[in-house]
Write an enzyme that holds these catalytic residues in place. Structure first.
Site, PDB file in Angstrom:
ATOM      1  N   PHE A 177      31.002  39.748  46.975  1.00  0.00           N
ATOM      2  CA  PHE A 177      29.081  40.071  47.189  1.00  0.00           C
ATOM      3  C   PHE A 177      28.283  39.473  46.715  1.00  0.00           C
ATOM      4  CE2 PHE A 177      31.569  43.984  45.940  1.00  0.00           C
ATOM      5  CZ  PHE A 177      31.878  44.644  47.184  1.00  0.00           C
ATOM      6  N   PRO A 228      35.610  43.398  40.201  1.00  0.00           N
ATOM      7  CA  PRO A 228      35.012  41.915  41.138  1.00  0.00           C
ATOM      8  C   PRO A 228      33.888  41.350  41.443  1.00  0.00           C
ATOM      9  CG  PRO A 228      37.499  42.339  41.246  1.00  0.00           C
ATOM     10  CD  PRO A 228      37.357  43.219  40.457  1.00  0.00           C
ATOM     11  N   CYS A 229      33.255  40.553  41.594  1.00  0.00           N
ATOM     12  CA  CYS A 229      32.120  40.479  41.954  1.00  0.00           C
ATOM     13  C   CYS A 229      31.410  39.539  42.860  1.00  0.00           C
ATOM     14  CB  CYS A 229      30.688  39.869  41.058  1.00  0.00           C
ATOM     15  SG  CYS A 229      30.426  40.835  39.166  1.00  0.00           S
ATOM     16  N   PRO A 230      33.037  38.350  42.929  1.00  0.00           N
ATOM     17  CA  PRO A 230      32.936  37.405  43.814  1.00  0.00           C
ATOM     18  C   PRO A 230      32.578  37.922  45.669  1.00  0.00           C
ATOM     19  CG  PRO A 230      33.848  36.748  42.870  1.00  0.00           C
ATOM     20  CD  PRO A 230      34.136  38.491  42.214  1.00  0.00           C
TER      21      PRO A 230
END
Length: 419
Positions: A86, A82-84
């Site tokens: 960072f 998951p990216c959120p």
């Protein structure tokens, strides 16, 4: 075919690219039910875990894929975690975000013992805010007996018509890593949005397609899939919408179909999901794919994906290294991301602020080091004491979830799962 385990597989952008690079999926794990349905529709023969959290042992057990359990070694452990946590578009909570799985994924390496690891995320992870996090990751791989390196990869360098920087981590056992070479940019200018989408814009005989294609004469801004916590399907924040408007695209939503005869627009037409997928690198020739789900769900699957062409070039470089098809590389790995963290870690005790300022090599004033420590404290416990020689600091535990039975992620995740 080389064997790969992929977590957080999403709708299959990375998976398709790796397949084209010569990898066969031993297992793919994905939490979103629509994305998992997309994977099943396109590759029903793959071994797909039930929809669920990749860190949940009820979904899969990494130890089941160790060389001892399987009788052979997995070639690649990969994931687009998951990216959120960072993303510069979010709160950048890092290890405090219940969705963060990067550190947990790293900790599966000694359990699975793959020849190589590929983890990718957003550009935000490359910023100073996460220097300590990156340093921790590199140091852990070193402890596991792997060599690792980060690299910012631009999708537009590999033929994708989009500004899409991705921060990629490659780790390998040393005997393979010495043969690894980061893929070189193609050297060719990526196709424009107008060129890539002209056939889709004209499929319903819209008479404005030719004129529109001439105006859409640049590559697209980054496609933003967004979080399920927020909003519906549109093409990004205010800055991205302005960039889309310059390409004569209305970015305030996603269309159900291409424009037809007589249609006129103040800004320009909206894109369909099929068009968005094309900009992400999917096409009807080399990267053919079908998506399952309603419009917003499909858009998010597409927008959050790793472009298949980029996954393919990385996969080919990894496979060539594993097979030792390339000459050994003579380069010094960049292993020093956060010298303040390294000093504290190596000392294992309290270090004076003045000493940190002197030894860090960052030419920081004590005030600058204090700001650096403040960033570190978001991902690590930092103890502070006042001594007769001044303030001193000691590095405590890493805050991120790495598999602990007692961790705030469990409570946060259970309450946020539905979102």
């Amino acid at each position: 075919m080389a064997g790969v385990i992929e977590i957080c597989a999403g709708a299959g952008g990375q998976a398709l690219g790796l397949e084209r690079a010569g990898f066969e999926h031993v297992l793919a794990v994905e939490m979103n039910k629509d994305a998992l349905a997309t994977l099943k529709k396109n590759r029903p023969h793959w071994n797909l875990a039930e929809a669920g959290d990749a860190a949940n042992p009820a979904i899969w057990k990494p130890a089941d894929y160790s060389p001892e359990a399987r009788g052979e070694q997995i070639d690649l452990f990969a994931g687009g975690v998951p990216c959120p946590p960072f993303s510069i578009a979010g709160k950048r909570l890092g290890s405090a975000d219940e969705r963060d799985l990067f550190a947990w994924a790293v900790e599966q390496t000694p359990i699975i013992s793959p020849r190589a690891v590929l983890l990718e995320n957003v550009r935000g992870l490359s910023t100073p805010r996460f220097a300590g996090y990156r340093q921790f990751v590199l140091d852990r791989f070193h402890e596991f007996g792997y060599q690792a390196e980060w690299r910012l990869i631009h999708a537009s360098d590999f033929g994708v018509p989009q500004v899409r920087p991705r921060f990629v981590l490659i780790a390998m056992l040393p005997e393979y890593f010495q043969h690894f070479h980061w893929p070189e940019p193609s050297g060719e200018k990526p196709p424009t949005v107008g060129r890539v989408l002209h056939d889709l814009m004209s499929k319903r005989e819209w008479e404005g397609a030719d004129a529109w294609a001439k105006k859409a004469d640049d590559i697209a801004p980054t496609i933003v899939g967004g979080s399920t916590k927020h909003g519906g399907a549109d093409l990004g924040p205010t800055g991205a919408k302005r960039a889309w408007a310059k390409l004569s695209v209305d970015a305030h939503g996603v269309a159900n179909e291409a424009p037809g005869p007589g249609d006129k627009f103040e800004i320009g037409p909206r894109l369909t999901n099929e068009m968005v997928a094309r900009i992400q690198g999917w096409d009807d020739e080399n990267y053919k794919w079908k998506f399952v789900g309603k419009k917003t769900s499909t858009y998010r699957q597409i927008g959050n994906a790793f472009p298949p062409p980029v996954a393919e070039v990385l996969g080919r470089a990894i496979r060539a290294a594993i097979l030792r098809e390339t000459k050994p590389a003579s380069r010094a790995l960049e292993t020093r991301h956060d010298p303040v963290y390294r000093i504290l870690r190596d000392r294992g005790d309290f270090v004076l602020l003045s000493e940190l300022a002197h030894k860090s090599g960052l030419e920081l004033s004590p005030t600058g080091v204090s700001a650096h420590l403040d960033r570190l404290s978001k991902d690590f416990e930092i103890e502070e004491v006042e001594t007769q020689h001044g303030v001193a600091y000691r590095l405590g535990n890493f805050r991120a979830f790495v598999g602990q039975g007692e961790h705030p992620r469990h409570a946060h995740f259970s309450t946020s799962r539905r979102r």
